[in-house]
Design a protein around this motif. Structure first.
Motif, PDB file in Angstrom:
ATOM      1  N   VAL A   1       0.828  -1.245  -0.054  1.00  0.00           N
ATOM      2  CA  VAL A   1       0.093   0.282   0.015  1.00  0.00           C
ATOM      3  C   VAL A   1       1.038   1.197  -0.005  1.00  0.00           C
ATOM      4  O   VAL A   1       1.757   1.424   0.786  1.00  0.00           O
ATOM      5  N   PRO A   2       0.956   2.284  -0.915  1.00  0.00           N
ATOM      6  CA  PRO A   2       0.174   1.963  -2.195  1.00  0.00           C
ATOM      7  C   PRO A   2       0.661   1.085  -3.107  1.00  0.00           C
ATOM      8  O   PRO A   2       1.849   0.641  -2.614  1.00  0.00           O
ATOM      9  N   GLU A   3      -0.079   0.688  -4.312  1.00  0.00           N
ATOM     10  CA  GLU A   3       0.475  -0.598  -4.899  1.00  0.00           C
ATOM     11  C   GLU A   3       1.664  -0.031  -5.682  1.00  0.00           C
ATOM     12  O   GLU A   3       1.982   0.917  -5.949  1.00  0.00           O
ATOM     13  N   VAL A   4       2.331  -1.040  -6.082  1.00  0.00           N
ATOM     14  CA  VAL A   4       3.483  -0.802  -6.925  1.00  0.00           C
ATOM     15  C   VAL A   4       3.321  -0.407  -8.032  1.00  0.00           C
ATOM     16  O   VAL A   4       2.382  -0.703  -8.645  1.00  0.00           O
ATOM     17  N   ASN A   5       4.187   0.521  -8.564  1.00  0.00           N
ATOM     18  CA  ASN A   5       4.106   1.181  -9.803  1.00  0.00           C
ATOM     19  C   ASN A   5       4.258   0.517 -10.776  1.00  0.00           C
ATOM     20  O   ASN A   5       5.580   0.140 -11.234  1.00  0.00           O
ATOM     21  N   GLN A   6       3.218   0.085 -11.590  1.00  0.00           N
ATOM     22  CA  GLN A   6       3.443  -0.509 -12.868  1.00  0.00           C
ATOM     23  C   GLN A   6       4.177   0.290 -14.073  1.00  0.00           C
ATOM     24  O   GLN A   6       3.819   1.399 -14.001  1.00  0.00           O
ATOM     25  N   GLN A   7       4.804  -0.149 -14.770  1.00  0.00           N
ATOM     26  CA  GLN A   7       5.493   0.550 -16.033  1.00  0.00           C
ATOM     27  C   GLN A   7       4.155   0.891 -17.016  1.00  0.00           C
ATOM     28  O   GLN A   7       3.362   0.188 -16.991  1.00  0.00           O
ATOM     29  N   ARG A   8       3.976   2.032 -17.168  1.00  0.00           N
ATOM     30  CA  ARG A   8       2.766   2.476 -18.020  1.00  0.00           C
ATOM     31  C   ARG A   8       2.906   2.056 -19.256  1.00  0.00           C
ATOM     32  O   ARG A   8       3.995   1.917 -19.808  1.00  0.00           O
ATOM     33  N   VAL A   9       1.678   1.428 -19.829  1.00  0.00           N
ATOM     34  CA  VAL A   9       1.915   0.754 -21.247  1.00  0.00           C
ATOM     35  C   VAL A   9       1.535   1.688 -22.085  1.00  0.00           C
ATOM     36  O   VAL A   9       0.679   2.754 -22.142  1.00  0.00           O
ATOM     37  N   GLU A  10       2.360   1.688 -23.135  1.00  0.00           N
ATOM     38  CA  GLU A  10       2.568   2.790 -24.120  1.00  0.00           C
ATOM     39  C   GLU A  10       1.324   2.695 -25.034  1.00  0.00           C
ATOM     40  O   GLU A  10       1.268   1.503 -25.549  1.00  0.00           O
ATOM     41  N   VAL A  11       0.305   3.576 -25.252  1.00  0.00           N
ATOM     42  CA  VAL A  11      -0.830   3.184 -25.903  1.00  0.00           C
ATOM     43  C   VAL A  11      -0.767   4.089 -27.299  1.00  0.00           C
ATOM     44  O   VAL A  11      -0.457   5.160 -27.340  1.00  0.00           O
ATOM     45  N   ASN A  12      -0.549   3.606 -28.627  1.00  0.00           N
ATOM     46  CA  ASN A  12      -0.468   4.350 -29.679  1.00  0.00           C
ATOM     47  C   ASN A  12      -1.496   5.172 -29.881  1.00  0.00           C
ATOM     48  O   ASN A  12      -1.502   6.323 -29.916  1.00  0.00           O
ATOM     49  N   ASP A  13      -2.914   4.544 -29.976  1.00  0.00           N
ATOM     50  CA  ASP A  13      -3.916   5.292 -30.040  1.00  0.00           C
ATOM     51  C   ASP A  13      -4.275   5.930 -28.630  1.00  0.00           C
ATOM     52  O   ASP A  13      -4.909   5.279 -27.963  1.00  0.00           O
ATOM     53  N   MET A  14      -4.053   7.184 -28.548  1.00  0.00           N
ATOM     54  CA  MET A  14      -4.140   7.762 -27.035  1.00  0.00           C
ATOM     55  C   MET A  14      -5.561   8.026 -26.796  1.00  0.00           C
ATOM     56  O   MET A  14      -6.171   8.759 -27.547  1.00  0.00           O
ATOM     57  N   SER A  15      -6.136   7.201 -25.947  1.00  0.00           N
ATOM     58  CA  SER A  15      -7.394   7.389 -25.722  1.00  0.00           C
ATOM     59  C   SER A  15      -7.555   8.522 -24.736  1.00  0.00           C
ATOM     60  O   SER A  15      -6.413   9.025 -24.054  1.00  0.00           O
TER      61      SER A  15
END
Lengths: 263, 217
Positions: B79-93
């Motif tokens: 707590v807080p949760e482990v920071n996951q590497q952000r997934v790169e999204v091509n189509d930026m939603s």
């Protein structure tokens, strides 16, 4: 203690002066003590519409500059004992009066009168600032045209910036037949943009031209549709609840039909 | 303040790490602390790591797990949760853009306006602007960040005014007189005006201002 109500629009020619004259006369006809102030210095009209032009001796500028007493400049109406007009000067310009002068004048007048109606000039310059200076309520007149609504919107913003909240809207010169055909902005369109409370809808009426030229406010003519609308608005100003637009709307169409078929 | 505190609560044993220490120093402290309280904890006791404002990354979390395991303890969760590497999204939603904290920070503060913006009124803000109300024709909003209008946008909106092409303009009803993002200027096509029935968002895609429905099916 009375109320000071400013009648304004931003755009010219939408019917501020006509509305002031008719609303004032309508309020007086209901038994109120009313004074109309014309703040359109240099381009005064209210006296003409009221048919009181030939009685002017002193005007607004004479009062604020101390050339005469307030009582001397007030012109009593021909028709109602409780109705008075404080005319504008024709030979000066808007800068002849300051906002402080207007505040003082309005405060003085509302001691004695039930309603002080201030007829605002077109525009947003000194004349407008003077007109709204002493006001507690505002009525905004607009016509079903994009340009008039745009200006009305600007005015609402300026009134808010000057601490005059909750202005009410009068839609003037609406033509139900054109609205029905989709050729004219309808009431909902205008309310959607302006987002203020509706005070009344006045249909287009040829009689207004006649009454203006004669100096007889249409509100006194029982056959005039615009006059009926102004009578309703006067009642609403006093706080009475009178059913809105829809009735006038249908009535207008029905009358038109009747006229088409019956005549 | 003690850098490592053991506490019991409803969920189990919580290891509270209050520390400005480096990760290595923290590990040594943890080791010492566990040794000192060894007798209290049975084998394979599950613990919860509460690291307060510090967020561990994946590697650090693995090291901590190893350390605790070697001492006969097992980490249930962080707590807080482990920071996951952000997934790169091509189509930026859209939520991606708006939740990008770094982007937000680089755009300064957020200005919230709780009224209608009427003709002749303008707002300039060095950050994101949120309007709770309508923006009428003749009104203008200029923001260095995003512009969000929770109402009708009928006036002029200029997002990313210093050239930030990532800026977006959102409105419950997007009907602007003119829409500007960075140095792109657009207006509605002449002729029939289509009134949108649902929220829309405008942003730059492939060198063009694109308007899309906010709620993608």
């Amino acid at each position: 203690m009375g109320e000071v109500i400013v009648i304004t629009s931003g755009k010219g020619g939408v019917g501020k002066t006509t509305t002031t004259a008719n609303l004032g006369t309508g309020l007086a006809a209901l038994g109120n003590k009313v004074v109309l102030i014309d703040t359109d210095i240099g381009l005064r009209n209210l006296d003409v519409v009221m048919g009181l032009e030939n009685r002017i001796v002193y005007d607004l500028v004479d009062v604020t500059q101390g050339h005469c007493r307030l009582r001397q400049a007030l012109i009593k109406d021909k028709r109602f004992d409780g109705l008075f007009l404080l005319p504008a000067a024709q030979t000066k310009d808007k800068t002849a009066v300051s906002t402080d002068d207007m505040k003082k004048l309005c405060n003085e007048l509302k001691e004695e009168f039930d309603y002080v109606l201030v007829d605002c000039p077109a525009g947003i310059e000194q004349g407008f600032k003077n007109a709204i200076a002493g006001a507690e309520r505002a009525l905004i007149v607009t016509t079903p045209e994009v340009s008039a609504v745009r200006d009305a919107d600007r005015i609402v913003g300026l009134l808010e910036a000057n601490g005059l909240r909750g202005p009410k809207l009068i839609i003037n010169r609406i033509r139900p037949d054109m609205v029905k055909r989709g050729d004219m902005m309808n009431i909902e369109d205008m309310l959607d943009i302006l987002a203020i409370e509706l005070m009344g809808v006045v249909p287009e009426d040829e009689y207004i031209v006649v009454s203006t030229n004669k100096g007889e406010p249409a509100v006194l003519d029982m056959n005039s549709r615009a006059g009926q609308a102004y009578r309703n608005i006067a009642k609403r100003v006093t706080g009475e609840v009178v059913s809105l637009i829809n009735l006038e709307y249908d009535e207008g169409l029905l009358n038109k039909l009747k006229r088409l078929l019956g005549l | 303040m003690e850098p490592v505190i053991f506490k019991g609560n409803r969920e189990g044993v919580v290891v509270q790490l209050n520390s400005n220490l480096s990760f290595e120093e923290l590990c040594t402290k943890i080791e010492a602390k566990i040794k000192s309280v060894d007798s209290f904890l049975g084998n394979n006791t599950e613990v919860i790591i509460n690291s307060g404002s510090v967020v561990f990354n994946d590697g650090q979390a693995q090291k901590l797990k190893g350390l605790f395991n070697s001492m006969g303890l097992c980490i249930k969760k962080f707590v807080p949760e482990v920071n996951q590497q952000r997934v790169e999204v091509n189509d930026m939603s859209i939520p991606e853009i708006i939740e990008d904290e770094n982007h937000f920070l680089s755009q300064g503060s957020t200005l919230m306006v709780r009224r209608n913006l009427r003709s002749g009124q303008t707002i300039f803000h060095e950050g994101t602007v949120i309007i709770f109300g309508d923006v009428n024709p003749g009104a203008e909003i200029i923001a260095l960040g995003h512009i969000l209008v929770l109402g009708n946008l009928r006036g002029i909106a200029h997002a990313g005014a210093r050239g930030d092409t990532r800026a977006v303009v959102f409105a419950s009803r997007l009907l602007p007189t003119q829409l500007r993002i960075a140095d792109f200027i657009t207006r509605a096509p002449d002729g029939e005006i289509l009134v949108p029935s649902e929220p829309e968002i405008a942003r730059i895609k492939n060198g063009m201002v694109v308007i899309e429905k906010y709620l993608q099916k």
